[in-house]
Write an enzyme that holds these catalytic residues in place. Structure first.
Site, mmCIF file in Angstrom:
data_model
loop_
_atom_site.group_PDB
_atom_site.id
_atom_site.type_symbol
_atom_site.label_atom_id
_atom_site.label_comp_id
_atom_site.label_asym_id
_atom_site.label_seq_id
_atom_site.Cartn_x
_atom_site.Cartn_y
_atom_site.Cartn_z
ATOM 1 N N ASP A 46 -10.392 5.981 -3.905
ATOM 2 C CA ASP A 46 -10.605 4.693 -4.572
ATOM 3 C C ASP A 46 -9.529 4.562 -5.641
ATOM 4 O O ASP A 46 -9.500 5.348 -6.591
ATOM 5 C CB ASP A 46 -12.017 4.698 -5.187
ATOM 6 C CG ASP A 46 -12.349 3.383 -5.877
ATOM 7 O OD1 ASP A 46 -11.420 2.600 -6.174
ATOM 8 O OD2 ASP A 46 -13.543 3.158 -6.130
ATOM 9 N N ALA A 70 -5.990 -3.330 -1.705
ATOM 10 C CA ALA A 70 -6.163 -4.474 -2.606
ATOM 11 C C ALA A 70 -7.498 -5.135 -2.319
ATOM 12 O O ALA A 70 -8.099 -4.927 -1.256
ATOM 13 C CB ALA A 70 -5.038 -5.490 -2.403
ATOM 14 N N TYR A 135 -7.111 -13.946 -8.296
ATOM 15 C CA TYR A 135 -6.393 -13.039 -7.380
ATOM 16 C C TYR A 135 -4.930 -12.902 -7.817
ATOM 17 O O TYR A 135 -4.420 -11.784 -7.991
ATOM 18 C CB TYR A 135 -6.490 -13.573 -5.949
ATOM 19 C CG TYR A 135 -5.615 -12.841 -4.954
ATOM 20 C CD1 TYR A 135 -5.928 -11.548 -4.521
ATOM 21 C CD2 TYR A 135 -4.473 -13.448 -4.424
ATOM 22 C CE1 TYR A 135 -5.124 -10.882 -3.598
ATOM 23 C CE2 TYR A 135 -3.669 -12.792 -3.505
ATOM 24 C CZ TYR A 135 -3.995 -11.511 -3.096
ATOM 25 O OH TYR A 135 -3.191 -10.858 -2.186
HETATM 26 N N1 LIG Z 1 -3.390 -11.059 3.661
HETATM 27 C C1 LIG Z 1 -2.490 -11.874 3.134
HETATM 28 O O1 LIG Z 1 -2.329 -13.040 3.544
HETATM 29 C C2 LIG Z 1 -1.594 -11.388 2.021
HETATM 30 C C3 LIG Z 1 -0.643 -12.262 1.475
HETATM 31 C C4 LIG Z 1 0.188 -11.805 0.445
HETATM 32 C C5 LIG Z 1 0.064 -10.501 -0.014
HETATM 33 N N2 LIG Z 1 -0.870 -9.679 0.514
HETATM 34 C C6 LIG Z 1 -0.968 -8.297 0.004
HETATM 35 O O2 LIG Z 1 -0.647 -7.424 1.058
HETATM 36 C C7 LIG Z 1 -1.383 -6.200 0.935
HETATM 37 C C8 LIG Z 1 -2.080 -5.880 2.247
HETATM 38 O O3 LIG Z 1 -2.932 -6.976 2.571
HETATM 39 P P1 LIG Z 1 -3.924 -6.902 3.828
HETATM 40 O O4 LIG Z 1 -4.258 -8.315 4.161
HETATM 41 O O5 LIG Z 1 -3.373 -5.972 4.863
HETATM 42 O O6 LIG Z 1 -5.184 -6.238 3.121
HETATM 43 P P2 LIG Z 1 -6.588 -5.812 3.766
HETATM 44 O O7 LIG Z 1 -6.555 -5.942 5.250
HETATM 45 O O8 LIG Z 1 -7.653 -6.509 2.992
HETATM 46 O O9 LIG Z 1 -6.615 -4.246 3.438
HETATM 47 C C9 LIG Z 1 -6.819 -3.770 2.146
HETATM 48 C C10 LIG Z 1 -7.402 -2.364 2.282
HETATM 49 O O10 LIG Z 1 -7.580 -1.857 0.957
HETATM 50 C C11 LIG Z 1 -8.868 -1.257 0.907
HETATM 51 N N3 LIG Z 1 -9.353 -1.209 -0.472
HETATM 52 C C12 LIG Z 1 -10.007 -2.182 -1.175
HETATM 53 N N4 LIG Z 1 -10.326 -1.734 -2.402
HETATM 54 C C13 LIG Z 1 -9.853 -0.449 -2.476
HETATM 55 C C14 LIG Z 1 -9.893 0.561 -3.480
HETATM 56 N N5 LIG Z 1 -10.494 0.346 -4.658
HETATM 57 N N6 LIG Z 1 -9.315 1.760 -3.215
HETATM 58 C C15 LIG Z 1 -8.741 1.993 -2.024
HETATM 59 N N7 LIG Z 1 -8.684 1.091 -1.018
HETATM 60 C C16 LIG Z 1 -9.236 -0.116 -1.247
HETATM 61 C C17 LIG Z 1 -9.710 -2.166 1.779
HETATM 62 O O11 LIG Z 1 -10.933 -1.519 2.117
HETATM 63 P P3 LIG Z 1 -12.241 -2.440 2.375
HETATM 64 O O12 LIG Z 1 -11.891 -3.330 3.532
HETATM 65 O O13 LIG Z 1 -13.289 -1.433 2.648
HETATM 66 O O14 LIG Z 1 -12.445 -3.219 1.108
HETATM 67 C C18 LIG Z 1 -8.775 -2.371 2.959
HETATM 68 O O15 LIG Z 1 -8.845 -1.311 3.887
HETATM 69 C C19 LIG Z 1 -2.299 -6.408 -0.274
HETATM 70 O O16 LIG Z 1 -1.697 -5.860 -1.404
HETATM 71 C C20 LIG Z 1 -2.368 -7.913 -0.439
HETATM 72 O O17 LIG Z 1 -2.627 -8.287 -1.773
HETATM 73 C C21 LIG Z 1 -1.696 -10.084 1.524
#
Ligand SMILES: NC(=O)c1ccc[n+]([C@@H]2O[C@H](COP(=O)([O-])OP(=O)(O)OC[C@H]3O[C@@H](n4cnc5c(N)ncnc54)[C@H](OP(=O)(O)O)[C@@H]3O)[C@@H](O)[C@H]2O)c1
Length: 310
Positions: A46, A70, A135
């Site tokens: 975490d 995140a 966010y």
């Molecule tokens: N998705 C978008 O459109 C987008 C756009 C711009 C930037 N980003 C950035 O790109 C990155 C990846 O995004 P994504 O969409 O691939 O994210 P995602 O699919 O939501 O994956 C995030 C992972 O982080 C885990 N997590 C959450 N809280 C945590 C904690 N306290 N400690 C450790 N792990 C934790 C989540 O677990 P749980 O599922 O169990 O919570 C999930 O496995 C992030 O930094 C996001 O802000 C995303």
């Protein structure tokens, strides 16, 4: 923890944090053979727990830490501000502190939501940040925590509108709704650029390679980079392109009409930037790599999806 061993040419240890997420799973699937991956996610790691982060990463002693963890539910961040700021704001600081202590490079993923959206030309890395949502604020705090840690060997990669396998995202939502409804209203007054996780993963590995592979012809200076696909569109145009490409691939859909609507007609808890196109010029100049057009990459993703369903 799952670790994958691979051949030992230019052997590097890479810790991927938030490894079960959408981007991280693509990163792990596309990792170069020359690296050994260590994958961490909740509940075993975490990032809000500084002590746990320190113990875990010190034990592995990776060369590079890639943080994809995140709290990414933009609207939920408005009501769960404390969690948003702990995960997105403080978590990256814990990772940076440990990276500095063990001499690792930190790659951290950030977002176009650090900008207000009042701009009209693509945002460059040192443009003024002015988030308009919890966010965005929490993600900006995460960037600032990395800077404040004193770590110098970091890449902060800001990206936008991510889609790919293993995650809920706009493309998958449109496909589902286009199978359920005949008519859909999609926001037309928010402009940005979609990003296929495969392209972003490739860009991240490119940056990492420049500092971990001695035979790399270039070294990317540490700092902030913007990366999305190239081109510009509204969510409405993005949805139209998804439906059009599926129709071209003869995928049966229920949808008959996509209607452009305004943000005001589709109120959500969190405000979104109305313009959040990122300039990729720095990445292109430093790496010499091309950035695929969003329509091209969407086609690649949808074709792969169609083929895996056949
Ligand atoms: N998705 C978008 O459109 C987008 C756009 C711009 C930037 N980003 C950035 O790109 C990155 C990846 O995004 P994504 O969409 O691939 O994210 P995602 O699919 O939501 O994956 C995030 C992972 O982080 C885990 N997590 C959450 N809280 C945590 C904690 N306290 N400690 C450790 N792990 C934790 C989540 O677990 P749980 O599922 O169990 O919570 C999930 O496995 C992030 O930094 C996001 O802000 C995303």
């Amino acid at each position: 923890m799952t670790s994958y061993s691979s051949p030992v040419t230019g052997y590097k240890k890479i810790a991927v944090i938030g490894a079960n997420g959408m981007l991280a799973s693509m990163l792990c699937d596309s990792a170069p053979e020359s690296v050994t991956l260590y994958r961490f996610d909740l509940p075993e790691l975490d990032i809000t727990d500084g002590e746990q982060v320190s113990k875990t990463l010190t034990a592995v002693n990776p060369d590079v830490v890639i943080n994809c963890a995140a709290f990414t539910q933009v609207d939920a961040c408005e009501t769960q501000r404390e969690t948003a700021f702990q995960v997105n704001g403080e978590g990256p600081g814990h990772l940076a502190t440990v990276a500095r202590k063990i001499g690792a490079v930190l790659v951290h993923i950030s977002t176009d939501f650090v900008f207000s959206g009042a701009g009209t030309i693509p945002y460059v890395e040192d443009d003024i940040t002015e988030p308009i949502s919890a966010y965005g604020e929490s993600k900006l705090q995460g960037e600032q925590a990395i800077l404040a840690s004193g770590l110098s060997d970091y890449y902060i990669v800001r990206t936008s509108w991510l889609y790919g396998p293993n995650g809920s995202n706009f493309v998958e939502t449109i496909i589902r709704l286009a199978n359920e409804r005949e008519e859909l209203g999609i926001v037309v007054d928010q402009i940005g650029t979609p990003t296929y996780t495969a392209d972003l993963a490739n860009a991240i590995w490119t940056l990492v390679n420049t500092v971990t592979n001695n035979s790399s012809p270039v070294t990317a200076p540490y700092g902030i980079y913007h990366y999305s696909n190239s081109g510009v569109c509204s969510w409405y145009e993005f949805a139209c392109a998804i439906v059009e490409q599926l129709r071209n691939d003869n995928v049966p859909l229920k949808i008959k009409e996509l209607k452009p609507i305004t943000t005001a007609e589709y109120p959500l808890s969190a405000e979104r930037p109305s313009y959040s196109v990122l300039s990729k010029e720095k990445y292109v100049q430093v790496t010499g790599e091309e950035v695929p057009d969003w329509r091209y990459s969407l086609g690649v993703y949808l074709q792969g999806r169609v083929m895996s369903n056949e």
